[in-house]
Design an enzyme around this catalytic site. Structure first.
Site, PDB file in Angstrom:
ATOM      1  CD  GLU A  23     -19.530  -1.741 -12.732  1.00 29.17           C
ATOM      2  OE1 GLU A  23     -20.357  -0.949 -12.240  1.00 29.17           O
ATOM      3  OE2 GLU A  23     -18.684  -2.363 -12.049  1.00 29.17           O
ATOM      4  CG  ASP A  32     -21.042   0.839  -0.621  1.00 26.08           C
ATOM      5  OD1 ASP A  32     -20.650   1.030   0.548  1.00 26.08           O
ATOM      6  OD2 ASP A  32     -21.727   1.669  -1.243  1.00 26.08           O
ATOM      7  CE  LYS A  65     -23.396   7.642   7.630  1.00 27.81           C
ATOM      8  NZ  LYS A  65     -24.350   8.693   7.199  1.00 27.81           N
ATOM      9  CG  ASP A 110     -10.514   0.144   0.474  1.00 25.67           C
ATOM     10  OD1 ASP A 110     -11.676  -0.205   0.791  1.00 25.67           O
ATOM     11  OD2 ASP A 110     -10.289   1.110  -0.290  1.00 25.67           O
ATOM     12  CB  THR A 140      -5.736  -0.708  -8.475  1.00 22.74           C
ATOM     13  OG1 THR A 140      -5.892  -0.436  -7.069  1.00 22.74           O
ATOM     14  CG2 THR A 140      -6.537  -1.956  -8.833  1.00 22.74           C
ATOM     15  CE  LYS A 141      -1.966   4.241 -13.439  1.00 21.82           C
ATOM     16  NZ  LYS A 141      -2.261   5.269 -14.474  1.00 21.82           N
ATOM     17  CG  PHE A 142      -7.743   3.414  -4.828  1.00 19.82           C
ATOM     18  CD1 PHE A 142      -8.120   4.683  -4.411  1.00 19.82           C
ATOM     19  CD2 PHE A 142      -8.091   2.331  -4.038  1.00 19.82           C
ATOM     20  CE1 PHE A 142      -8.819   4.865  -3.229  1.00 19.82           C
ATOM     21  CE2 PHE A 142      -8.790   2.498  -2.854  1.00 19.82           C
ATOM     22  CZ  PHE A 142      -9.153   3.776  -2.452  1.00 19.82           C
ATOM     23  CD  GLU A 143      -4.283  -3.359  -3.601  1.00 19.69           C
ATOM     24  OE1 GLU A 143      -3.846  -4.249  -2.845  1.00 19.69           O
ATOM     25  OE2 GLU A 143      -4.893  -3.595  -4.668  1.00 19.69           O
TER      26      GLU A 143
END
Length: 238
Positions: free
Chosen positions: A93, A143, A147, A179, A216-219
């Site tokens: 990371e 990422d 575009k 995602d 994950t919480k986001f997922e």
């Protein structure tokens, strides 16, 4: 601060050059993150060197090793290490607060099978990881560079797939999750064309989220809102 480079590719996945993509930022560390780096780096931190790691020396044992590229804040990586104590885990990371958070969580969880790089993933893969040494490489939610003019910056390209193939053992798996549906289609196209891989999907597309990848919480929130996540798993066969 250290300058970080990353590879750039053309539309066919051909390596063009290394570009200055960002600077390895110190970031704004919380007190806990800073303390975790100071206290845990001597045991869990890996300082980059352009020579291949001897994994049995790093971990003090022979075991399958999983490498994750871009672990974010590290919560899911720590959970995976805790859930699979018989495996070794390496995380890479560039965001220092993420490194601090990961080390803090790892210390609290008491995991001893996790090591962390704060460095550019391409350099680590090219120079610090021996060929044929990894049981799994994980790339979760990279990422998407949505575009079209930025598609050349997407990390999943033909030469990157070949680099990962070299680092995997025969039978090792490259596991990708995104995602962004269009990016999953791009990834699938790249990986289907990459030599030496076999798609683990029964229908030649994506796979259900495997148990080893924590939700994950986001997922979970995304699922409630009807958002999709696409997992791809490709095994090295040659």
């Amino acid at each position: 601060m250290s300058e970080v480079t990353t590879a750039e590719f053309n539309e066919e996945g051909k390596y063009l050059r290394k570009i200055r993509s960002f600077v390895l930022r110190e970031g704004r560390l919380t007190k806990g993150q800073a303390q975790a780096i100071e206290s845990q780096w001597p045991t869990m931190g890996l300082d980059y060197s352009p020579t291949p790691l001897v994994l049995s020396d790093v971990f003090g044992r022979e075991a399958d090793t999983v490498l994750e590229i871009g672990f974010g804040m590290g919560a899911s990586l720590v959970q995976m290490a805790k859930d699979a104590p018989a495996q070794n885990f390496i995380g890479i990371e560039v965001h220092k607060p993420g490194v601090g958070s990961c080390l803090s969580d790892a210390a609290i969880a008491g995991v001893t099978n996790l090591r962390v790089y704060h460095h550019d993933a391409m350099e680590v893969l090219e120079h610090a990881i021996a060929d044929g040494s990894l049981a799994r490489v994980q790339l979760f939610f990279p990422d998407p560079w949505h575009k079209k003019r930025h598609h050349k910056r997407r990390i999943v390209q033909a030469e990157f797939a070949e680099l990962i193939r070299r680092k995997l053992k025969i039978g090792g798996v490259f596991h990708i999750a995104t995602d962004w549906e269009e990016y999953s289609e791009h990834m699938l196209e790249v990986m289907q064309a990459a030599p030496g891989y076999k798609n683990q999907s029964s229908d030649g597309t994506v796979v259900p989220r495997p148990d080893h990848r924590p939700l994950t919480k986001f997922e979970a929130r995304g699922h409630r809102l009807g958002h999709g996540v696409w997992d791809l798993m490709f095994e090295r066969i040659a």
